[in-house]
Design an enzyme around this catalytic site. Structure first.
Site, PDB file in Angstrom:
ATOM      1  N   ASP A 300      -5.047  25.563 -19.402  1.00 30.43           N
ATOM      2  CA  ASP A 300      -4.889  25.227 -18.055  1.00 30.43           C
ATOM      3  C   ASP A 300      -3.785  24.817 -18.034  1.00 30.43           C
ATOM      4  O   ASP A 300      -2.940  23.998 -18.884  1.00 30.43           O
ATOM      5  CB  ASP A 300      -6.548  24.373 -17.747  1.00 30.43           C
ATOM      6  CG  ASP A 300      -7.386  24.669 -16.946  1.00 30.43           C
ATOM      7  OD1 ASP A 300      -7.506  25.762 -15.996  1.00 30.43           O
ATOM      8  OD2 ASP A 300      -8.442  24.473 -16.736  1.00 30.43           O
ATOM      9  N   GLU A 341       4.394   9.228 -11.124  1.00 30.47           N
ATOM     10  CA  GLU A 341       6.286   9.683 -10.171  1.00 30.47           C
ATOM     11  C   GLU A 341       6.969   8.283 -10.163  1.00 30.47           C
ATOM     12  O   GLU A 341       7.955   8.191 -10.214  1.00 30.47           O
ATOM     13  CB  GLU A 341       5.599  10.752  -8.651  1.00 30.47           C
ATOM     14  CG  GLU A 341       4.887  11.973  -9.358  1.00 30.47           C
ATOM     15  CD  GLU A 341       3.971  11.847  -8.869  1.00 30.47           C
ATOM     16  OE1 GLU A 341       3.406  10.696  -8.657  1.00 30.47           O
ATOM     17  OE2 GLU A 341       3.323  13.189  -8.747  1.00 30.47           O
ATOM     18  N   PHE A 364       2.756   4.446   0.038  1.00 33.01           N
ATOM     19  CA  PHE A 364       2.857   6.337   0.609  1.00 33.01           C
ATOM     20  C   PHE A 364       1.665   5.719   1.346  1.00 33.01           C
ATOM     21  O   PHE A 364       0.677   5.762   1.000  1.00 33.01           O
ATOM     22  CB  PHE A 364       2.904   6.983  -0.567  1.00 33.01           C
ATOM     23  CG  PHE A 364       2.976   7.874  -0.518  1.00 33.01           C
ATOM     24  CD1 PHE A 364       3.568   8.979  -0.014  1.00 33.01           C
ATOM     25  CD2 PHE A 364       1.806   8.953  -0.409  1.00 33.01           C
ATOM     26  CE1 PHE A 364       3.397   9.924   0.317  1.00 33.01           C
ATOM     27  CE2 PHE A 364       1.588  10.156   0.028  1.00 33.01           C
ATOM     28  CZ  PHE A 364       2.745  11.055   0.374  1.00 33.01           C
ATOM     29  N   ALA A 366      -0.976   9.138   3.609  1.00 32.80           N
ATOM     30  CA  ALA A 366      -0.346  10.971   3.619  1.00 32.80           C
ATOM     31  C   ALA A 366      -0.695  10.920   5.145  1.00 32.80           C
ATOM     32  O   ALA A 366      -0.102  12.439   5.261  1.00 32.80           O
ATOM     33  CB  ALA A 366      -2.203  11.640   3.252  1.00 32.80           C
ATOM     34  N   THR A 368       2.509   9.406   6.424  1.00 35.84           N
ATOM     35  CA  THR A 368       3.987   9.382   6.872  1.00 35.84           C
ATOM     36  C   THR A 368       4.773  10.362   5.692  1.00 35.84           C
ATOM     37  O   THR A 368       5.452  10.431   5.793  1.00 35.84           O
ATOM     38  CB  THR A 368       4.509   8.051   6.671  1.00 35.84           C
ATOM     39  OG1 THR A 368       3.869   7.783   5.299  1.00 35.84           O
ATOM     40  CG2 THR A 368       4.029   7.116   7.571  1.00 35.84           C
ATOM     41  N   MET A 370       5.246   9.308   3.128  1.00 37.60           N
ATOM     42  CA  MET A 370       6.790   9.138   2.273  1.00 37.60           C
ATOM     43  C   MET A 370       6.789   7.465   1.730  1.00 37.60           C
ATOM     44  O   MET A 370       5.913   6.942   2.086  1.00 37.60           O
ATOM     45  CB  MET A 370       8.143   8.905   3.314  1.00 37.60           C
ATOM     46  CG  MET A 370       8.057   8.497   4.704  1.00 37.60           C
ATOM     47  SD  MET A 370       9.529   8.447   5.021  1.00 37.60           S
ATOM     48  CE  MET A 370       9.425   8.473   6.735  1.00 37.60           C
ATOM     49  N   LYS A 382      11.982   7.580   0.283  1.00 37.22           N
ATOM     50  CA  LYS A 382      12.076   8.428  -0.480  1.00 37.22           C
ATOM     51  C   LYS A 382      10.976   9.218  -0.269  1.00 37.22           C
ATOM     52  O   LYS A 382       9.489   8.713  -0.039  1.00 37.22           O
ATOM     53  CB  LYS A 382      11.932   8.337  -1.565  1.00 37.22           C
ATOM     54  CG  LYS A 382      10.790   7.542  -2.251  1.00 37.22           C
ATOM     55  CD  LYS A 382      11.182   7.178  -3.747  1.00 37.22           C
ATOM     56  CE  LYS A 382       9.646   7.687  -4.556  1.00 37.22           C
ATOM     57  NZ  LYS A 382       8.384   6.287  -4.642  1.00 37.22           N
TER      58      LYS A 382
END
Lengths: 664, 557
Positions: A300, A341, A364, A366, A368, A370, A382
């Site tokens: 994997d 991240e 953040f 789902a 938008t 960003m 970002k």
């Protein structure tokens, strides 16, 4: 890393030998030896010389008799020592099996307290914080942190929750927080821990296919030498060179492959033990052997080849924007971003700044797609390219081009913008584990092909595959694709190994020749695989292959050594047997042995070599990944040529001592 | 040292001849064992035999066909021997005794051609030509058919042939005889006739010798038997003196031709093997091992005979006892190495009179199990079984469960291989012990001491390995020896054949594992060295005690 270079506790200590001795003596029962005809013949020979020495006592007769018995004991000792090494681990596992009270749900919905031994598959039990989980099962309600250190040796607690691929719990482990409901999946006496105990103790050990095949070869060699020595009695008489039965038995025991015969089962047990020490449980020795034969490894991507999280690897400013400007904006926008991240962006910029006061952080979501920060009148965002460009009110050809380039290379582009101005792109990529490329290189030299399995699209997958150096890639893979790939490889005659954890991996795990299930995985996956990795480290598949190969090489090397030894033994024994009748044969006495002690020296050497090789049998021969030709050349040199030369030296040295024994 | 040049010259000529012809014959053999077409004469044969040449036989059916066919051969030959006085062209010879007829029947059907009798003084022309010569073709054909079946077993893929089918025995046998043995034997017989070998059906001529005595000179269909005797590695001579007789082998040139015929088919079978399994290099590796073993024994034997160690040869100025003047020591040594390295057993010199080390080499050649290069067919399958043993040991040492040409060697395969490897040593050693203990056995020995032991061991080794050469000195035409050697020949031939076919069936069932960098290569130099080593070690460990009491003691004294 190679198997041989790993530091490990001393292979063999005097205390271990002493501990194993009672077990070794129990194994002298001829019925126990039926499985190893080589050692049975030695025991019968020892019995015969005992009787002959009683009838017609001589120093020579008794010394041979004693050393023949020692030869048998050394053989059983090797096996007992190998088994003993698993005993300690088994003892600590047994503690998990102490009876614990369980809270079983009744059909009416209430709870009743029953002993854990009364639980049957399908029962539902509730386990609260601080309680021991009474049996193997799957979490069906709730989420809890569980201490599995007793089973895995890993002290950090793990999360177990209902649904998904982290639902399996092991009986005997302890719930640290919260409350869960577990559906019991095993009957008493057949739990995971029960199987582990049986495995590490070697009590359920079944001889593996290759071990059986090698056993046939050893038995046939034994049969040939029985005929050689039996007929020699008559043929020697014809030549007026009568031979005592004791001498012929001594010759026989020296010629039959006692070294490998004595160590064969110890090698097998030790091979399983090596896996256990790496926290891998093989459900059968067959699987360990199969691991040595693996031609294709299915790995994997996530967690095995890459670290599993995308990390920022590069900041690409838009035209007219300085590196610094982009870096600052990226840093600010990520300060409150606790995702891996986000943290990786902070790490990449390499500056640590305090969070500005009075800033508003944009999380953040789902919708938008960003995240960002509003501070001092600046609005920095970002996020996904389409979302951020839309927010900024339009895109530019230059930024589009960067985005496309990053995507094409298998990365994920995050666009950074400030108050309507596009600053540039953060290149997120899957980071390939350090050292993995070299590992694949080794595998390739061993003739093993690696196939990366990933849900990513073909472009991304190909880019990572290139970087990691895998041979092949299966992109956008579904569990069905995996299964189909395994079947296809197997149809071509190849052996396939894979690891997996999810329930949907179960069919593929079952189909693969070597299926390593992660301990964190579901019960279904663990049932389907033939090995379980307690550390849940998919990279370990490679170790498993190496251990399998090492097991086979150890068998082959010791067999070759054993047979090569015979040449020197003939040179020691034959002149001593026939020199009285045919003085000319003394030129064959190349070791210049004393004819009176030569036979005994060979017998003693034959017995001692078993003891000397027990550590090697337990540890396994040194293994370094290399092509078949290179491996063969090396092992032939060490064990073939070594096996020819060693006894010449050993027997000569022993003879210098033994020839001093009075009365021979 | 002036003798050295012709000694090397004949070897060089032999190597060139073989190098020129083995590849072509190998290709031809590979073609006929894989082709599906029949010739007209072959179709006619199948109709007469009432067999279906296109049926792909399961290994059991194949083995039953081999055994049944051979049994018929034994019965017919036995009947010929027992009823000789009633047969035409019997030259007035009477019936063979029961034990003698049994021995001869088994001997020729097993391609051993052990001869307890003097051919010219015991057998009529019909027995010689239609009994023995015919069996020379058929027994050679059987050996080659079995080897072809084994090669196919290794070559086949399990998904195509499923349950272990290995080909058609009747097609293999008939094609071998019709397309290979008959044409080459015919050509060779003609060349031999040109070289002076006799071929007629006449009675014996009575001539008066210079001293006034009378001598009966027997002619007969010699060239026809001579050609197939060598080509099929059979070895049964028309005359008792075999290829030492001037009517069988008149000149050094005919001698060289006969040695060439001995070696041609066994080497070509190895070449064909490579082509059948689809990798020429595999065949070359096998051929190389055969070649190395043969070269070593030729070198040792030539040295032994030309140097002539031992008191008698030193006094006489050369080891010429038992050798023909027209051949000399080198050509006799070459013939001895070739005839024992192949399972032929024809001789152009008396092996009893070889020097002690030379006789030892000849014996070791047979003890190798006739693999250097061995009998037609049997040499190939014998070597391949040893290759499986080699692969088993060395395969483990590369960290994989062993496989040969992609076929796994598991427990069942290993049982078959182990019993195969056990068969001849057990026969040789047990029969030696019996012969050297029983009064009837000892009665046949001419000498006592180590040389007597060599006589007995040589005889049982020769019979068990289906060689057929005799050490001489042994009076073997007694009921004891005829029976014992007959058993050795029968078991030494058919037990291995059945095991090889069973192994072929198991291999045919398997799906081959594709080769990769992790697979042990079986076509490289290292493997050639290993296989040679395994062959020598297996033989060495088994026979060293017996050799020590026989040829080794003799050589040292």
């Amino acid at each position: 890393m190679t198997t041989s270079s790993t530091s490990r506790p001393a292979v063999l200590t005097p205390a271990q030998l002493a501990e194993a001795l009672p077990g070794a003596l129990r194994k002298l029962d001829p019925r126990e030896l039926l499985a190893t005809p080589v050692m049975l013949v030695v025991e019968l020979g020892a019995a015969a010389t005992t009787v002959l020495s009683l009838v017609d006592p001589s120093v020579f007769g008794w010394l041979v008799t004693v050393w023949l018995w020692l030869t048998v004991v050394f053989g059983t000792l090797a096996e007992a020592v190998a088994e003993g090494r698993g005993k300690a681990q088994a003892a600590s596992l047994r503690e998990l099996q102490t009876e614990t009270p369980a809270h079983r749900r009744t059909p009416s919905g209430g709870l009743e307290q029953v002993p854990s031994t009364a639980l049957r598959a399908g029962d539902l039990v509730e386990v609260a914080a601080g309680e021991r989980i009474p049996g193997d099962g799957d979490v069906v309600e709730g989420v809890a942190s569980v201490d599995e250190s007793a089973v895995t040796g890993e002290s950090a607690p793990v999360i177990r929750e209902s649904g998904g691929d982290r639902s399996a719990v092991t009986g005997g482990t302890i719930v640290l927080s919260d409350r869960i409901v577990v559906r019991i999946t095993s009957e008493p006496g057949h739990s995971f821990v029960d199987r582990m105990i049986a495995l590490v103790e070697g009590s359920e050990r079944q001889r593996t296919p290759n071990e059986l095949a090698l056993g046939v070869l050893l038995t046939s060699l034994t049969a040939i030498f029985v005929v050689v020595c039996g007929t020699l009695y008559f043929i020697a008489d014809h030549s007026d060179a009568h031979q005592d039965v004791i001498v012929l038995v001594a010759l026989l025991v020296c010629l039959i492959p006692t070294t490998i015969g004595a160590l064969l089962s110890a090698i097998g047990i030790a091979g399983m033990d090596r896996l256990v020490r790496r926290n891998v449980l093989a459900m059968s020795g067959r699987a360990v052997e199969a691991a040595g034969d693996v031609d294709v490894l299915l790995l994997d991507k996530t967690g095995t080849i890459t670290y599993g999280n995308r990390q920022a690897s590069e900041l690409v400013p838009a035209p007219g924007v300085t590196d610094d400007e982009l870096a600052e904006a990226a840093l600010l926008s990520s300060l409150a971003d606790e995702t891996p991240e986000g943290r990786s962006i902070v790490a990449l910029v390499g500056r640590d700044v305090p969070r500005p006061a009075g800033a508003t952080y944009v999380e953040f979501s789902a919708t938008t797609r960003m995240s960002g920060i509003d501070v001092d009148g600046r609005e920095i965002r970002k996020g996904a390219a389409s979302a951020v460009t839309a927010w900024a009110g339009g895109t530019s050809a230059a930024v589009d081009e960067i985005v496309e380039r990053v995507s094409a290379s298998g990365g994920t582009p995050l666009v950074v913008a400030e108050s309507g101005r596009l600053l540039g792109v953060i290149h997120l990529k899957d980071v390939v584990k350090t050292g993995i490329k070299e590992r694949f290189e080794e595998l390739r030299s061993m003739g093993i092909r690696t196939v990366m399995i990933t849900g990513d699209n073909a472009t991304t997958a190909a880019a990572i595959a290139r970087e990691a150096g895998v041979d092949d890639v299966l992109a956008e893979a579904t569990p069905e694709d995996k299964l189909a790939l395994i079947r296809q490889e197997q149809q071509g005659g190849r052996m396939v190994a894979m690891c997996g954890d999810g329930t949907n991996d179960a069919p593929a795990l079952a189909q693969a020749d070597v299926g390593v299930a992660m301990n964190t995985g579901t019960t279904a996956a663990k049932e389907a695989g033939n090995m379980v990795d307690l550390d849940s480290d998919p990279t370990k598949l490679i170790d498993v292959v190496e251990i399998g190969k090492q097991l086979l090489i150890t068998r082959g090397a010791l067999t070759t050594f054993s047979v090569a030894n015979d040449v020197a033994k003939y040179f020691a024994i034959l002149p001593a047997m026939f020199v009285t009748a045919f003085p000319d044969l003394r030129v064959l006495n190349v070791m210049r042995l004393d004819p009176d002690s030569a036979i005994l020296s060979a017998v003693v050497f034959n017995a001692l070599v078993i003891v000397a090789l027990i550590p090697l049998a337990l540890r396994g021969v040194a293994y370094r990944p290399a092509s078949a030709s290179a491996l063969l050349q090396r092992n032939l040199l060490v064990y073939g040529v070594g096996g020819l030369v060693a006894p010449f030296v050993g027997i000569k040295l022993l003879d210098l001592v033994i020839s001093l024994v009075p009365g021979l | 040292m002036s003798e050295l040049a012709p000694a090397l010259g004949q070897i060089a000529a032999l190597v060139v001849l073989l190098a020129l012809t083995v590849p072509s014959l190998g290709r031809w053999l590979a073609h006929l064992y894989t082709s599906e077409r029949h010739l007209g004469v072959e179709r006619a044969t199948y109709r007469v035999l009432r067999v279906d040449p296109d049926a792909d036989q399961h290994w059991r059916a194949y083995a039953l066909a081999v055994l049944g066919f051979s049994l018929v051969g034994v019965v017919v030959l036995y009947a010929f021997g027992r009823l000789q006085q009633h047969l035409p062209l019997s030259l007035g010879f009477g019936a063979l005794p029961a034990d003698g007829a049994w021995n001869t029947a088994v001997s020729f059907v097993t391609s051993t051609n052990w001869q307890w009798y003097s051919g010219e003084a015991t057998l009529g022309h019909l027995m010689q030509a239609s009994g023995l010569t015919v069996q020379n073709f058929l027994s050679a054909g059987v050996g080659m058919a079995v080897a072809a079946a084994f090669a196919r077993g290794l070559a086949r893929r399990g998904d195509e042939t499923g349950d272990g089918r290995v080909g058609n025995f009747w097609a293999d046998l008939v094609r071998t005889v019709v397309r290979v043995l008959l044409p080459i034997a015919l050509l060779a017989a003609l060349v031999l006739v040109v070289m002076g070998v006799v071929q007629n059906l006449s009675d014996s001529h009575l001539v008066t010798t210079l001293t006034g005595g009378h001598q009966a000179i027997t002619g007969g269909p010699v060239a026809s038997q001579e050609a197939i005797k060598e080509l099929g590695t059979n070895g049964g001579g028309f005359y008792n003196a075999n290829s030492a007789h001037p009517f069988e082998n008149p000149t050094p040139l005919s001698d060289l031709l006969e040695v060439y015929l001995l070696l041609l088919v066994p080497f070509a079978m190895a070449w064909a093997f490579g082509l059948i399994v689809g990798d020429r290099r595999q065949g070359l590796a096998i051929l190389a091992v055969m070649g190395v073993l043969l070269a070593v024994s030729v070198a040792l034997l030539t040295w032994a005979e030309m140097a002539g160690p031992g008191t008698a040869p030193q006094l006489a100025g050369g080891a010429m006892e038992g050798k023909e003047q027209r051949f000399g020591t080198a050509a006799s040594a070459l013939f001895a190495a070739a005839t024992t390295g192949t399972s032929t057993g024809a001789v152009n010199a008396m092996h009893d009179s070889l020097t002690a080390p030379g006789g030892g080499v000849a014996m070791v050649n047979m003890m190798l199990g006739e693999i250097a290069p061995g009998g037609v067919g049997s040499g190939l399958y014998g070597m391949l079984v040893l290759a499986v043993v080699t692969v088993f040991l060395s395969g483990l040492m590369v960290g994989r469960t062993p496989e040969y040409l992609g076929k796994k060697i598991g427990q069942q395969e290993m049982v078959l291989v182990a019993v195969y490897v056990l068969t001849t040593p057990v026969l040789v050693l047990v029969a030696s012990a019996v012969a050297l203990t029983a009064p009837d056995g000892l009665a046949g020995l001419q000498e006592s001491g180590p040389h007597g032991l060599s006589e007995a061991v040589y005889a049982v080794t020769s019979a068990s390995n289906n060689n057929g050469s005799a050490f001489g000195g042994l009076t073997s035409g007694t009921p004891f020896w005829n029976t014992l050697l007959g058993l050795c020949m029968l078991l030494g031939r058919f037990v291995p054949i059945v095991l090889v076919l069973a192994l072929a069936g198991r291999f045919a069932r398997q799906q081959p594992v594709p080769a990769g960098a992790g697979t042990l290569p079986t076509h490289r130099l290292l493997f050639v060295v290993l296989l040679t080593g395994v062959a020598l070690v297996v033989v060495g460990l088994t026979y060293v005690p017996v050799l020590a009491l026989g040829p080794i003691v003799e050589s040292l004294s």
